[in-house]
Design a protein around this motif. Structure first.
Motif, PDB file in Angstrom:
ATOM      1  N   THR A  25       0.722  -1.317   0.264  1.00 37.40           N
ATOM      2  CA  THR A  25       0.080   0.340  -0.237  1.00 37.40           C
ATOM      3  C   THR A  25       0.898   1.298   0.135  1.00 37.40           C
ATOM      4  OG1 THR A  25      -1.664  -1.450   1.318  1.00 37.40           O
ATOM      5  CG2 THR A  25      -1.824   0.970   1.833  1.00 37.40           C
ATOM      6  N   HIS A  28       2.863   1.964  -3.148  1.00 36.89           N
ATOM      7  CA  HIS A  28       2.026   2.966  -4.458  1.00 36.89           C
ATOM      8  C   HIS A  28       1.633   4.320  -3.612  1.00 36.89           C
ATOM      9  CE1 HIS A  28       2.877  -0.808  -6.573  1.00 36.89           C
ATOM     10  NE2 HIS A  28       3.209  -1.257  -5.572  1.00 36.89           N
ATOM     11  N   TYR A  29       1.803   4.559  -2.758  1.00 41.99           N
ATOM     12  CA  TYR A  29       0.935   5.852  -2.331  1.00 41.99           C
ATOM     13  C   TYR A  29       1.550   6.875  -3.219  1.00 41.99           C
ATOM     14  CZ  TYR A  29      -0.738   9.579  -0.117  1.00 41.99           C
ATOM     15  OH  TYR A  29      -0.836  11.417   0.854  1.00 41.99           O
ATOM     16  N   HIS A 138       3.764   6.333 -10.057  1.00 41.65           N
ATOM     17  CA  HIS A 138       3.406   5.446  -9.486  1.00 41.65           C
ATOM     18  C   HIS A 138       2.822   4.519 -10.781  1.00 41.65           C
ATOM     19  CE1 HIS A 138       5.695   4.229  -6.571  1.00 41.65           C
ATOM     20  NE2 HIS A 138       4.932   4.895  -5.635  1.00 41.65           N
ATOM     21  N   ASP A 140       0.596   2.211 -12.004  1.00 39.35           N
ATOM     22  CA  ASP A 140      -0.759   1.334 -10.988  1.00 39.35           C
ATOM     23  C   ASP A 140      -1.209   2.188 -10.773  1.00 39.35           C
ATOM     24  OD1 ASP A 140       1.359   0.311  -9.583  1.00 39.35           O
ATOM     25  OD2 ASP A 140       1.308  -0.726  -9.339  1.00 39.35           O
ATOM     26  N   ALA A 141      -1.560   3.762  -9.620  1.00 42.10           N
ATOM     27  CA  ALA A 141      -1.322   3.698  -9.052  1.00 42.10           C
ATOM     28  C   ALA A 141      -2.705   4.737 -10.055  1.00 42.10           C
ATOM     29  CB  ALA A 141      -0.941   4.714  -8.143  1.00 42.10           C
ATOM     30  N   GLY A 163      -3.203   6.076  -5.860  1.00 41.16           N
ATOM     31  CA  GLY A 163      -2.575   4.567  -4.475  1.00 41.16           C
ATOM     32  C   GLY A 163      -3.237   3.623  -5.123  1.00 41.16           C
ATOM     33  N   VAL A 164      -2.640   2.450  -5.431  1.00 44.37           N
ATOM     34  CA  VAL A 164      -3.678   1.321  -6.159  1.00 44.37           C
ATOM     35  C   VAL A 164      -4.607   0.542  -5.089  1.00 44.37           C
ATOM     36  CG1 VAL A 164      -3.414  -0.902  -6.457  1.00 44.37           C
ATOM     37  CG2 VAL A 164      -1.274   0.879  -7.136  1.00 44.37           C
TER      38      VAL A 164
END
Length: 168
Positions: A25, A28-29, A138, A140-141, A163-164
């Motif tokens: 978590t 990816h924040y 990131h 993928d976020a 985030g993700v």
């Protein structure tokens, strides 16, 4: 097996799983620092799930007065104020907000442009004043929430949190 050994083993794997979950978590924040003025009341949007739609209100020819996000099927509270008819964008399944840009000064946010992972955008407001561009660190976020400040007239500052989204 010994009960004590099983309990110890359970605790070990629980801790390992928790560490992996939290480290994923936090990896990816990212936060796009707010732009705009520092006065007014602070806000932070909140909701469960992914962002699936957005509404933005403006005083035409002036500044952004309010923003509202929909998380899954529930609209979060409006931040700022409702003025006239909002401009709205509903996201497709699997689509996410992955960029926010616009215009601001020390008093208000004058324009916001929400860009999506499918190349679509919602543009609201006037292209005047200084520019900003927010995006996640990131690949993928996606946008998770907005924060900033507002007063009785409109949105004074804006920041973005990325985030993700973990789904079950």
């Amino acid at each position: 097996m010994d009960r004590g050994f099983c309990a110890l083993r359970f605790l070990f794997y629980t801790q390992l799983y928790t560490q992996q979950l939290f480290s994923a978590t936090f990896i990816h924040y990212s936060y796009s620092r707010d732009v705009g003025g520092g006065s007014g009341s602070s806000f932070s949007t909140e909701g469960e799930g992914r962002i699936t739609a957005i509404r933005v209100w403006e005083i035409y020819g002036a500044y952004i007065t309010g923003i509202q996000l929909r998380y899954d099927n529930s609209w979060a509270d409006v931040v700022g104020r409702i003025y006239d008819t909002p401009q709205e964008m509903e996201l497709f399944d699997g689509e996410a907000i992955d960029q926010i840009s616009g215009k601001f000064d020390n008093n208000y946010i004058y324009q916001v442009i929400f860009g999506t992972s499918r190349g679509r955008s919602l543009t609201v407001g006037q292209p005047t004043q200084g520019s900003f561009n927010f995006y996640p660190n990131h690949p993928d976020a996606e946008l998770r929430l907005l924060s900033g400040r507002f007063n009785g007239n409109g949105i004074m500052s804006l920041g973005a949190h990325w985030g993700v989204v973990f789904t079950h």
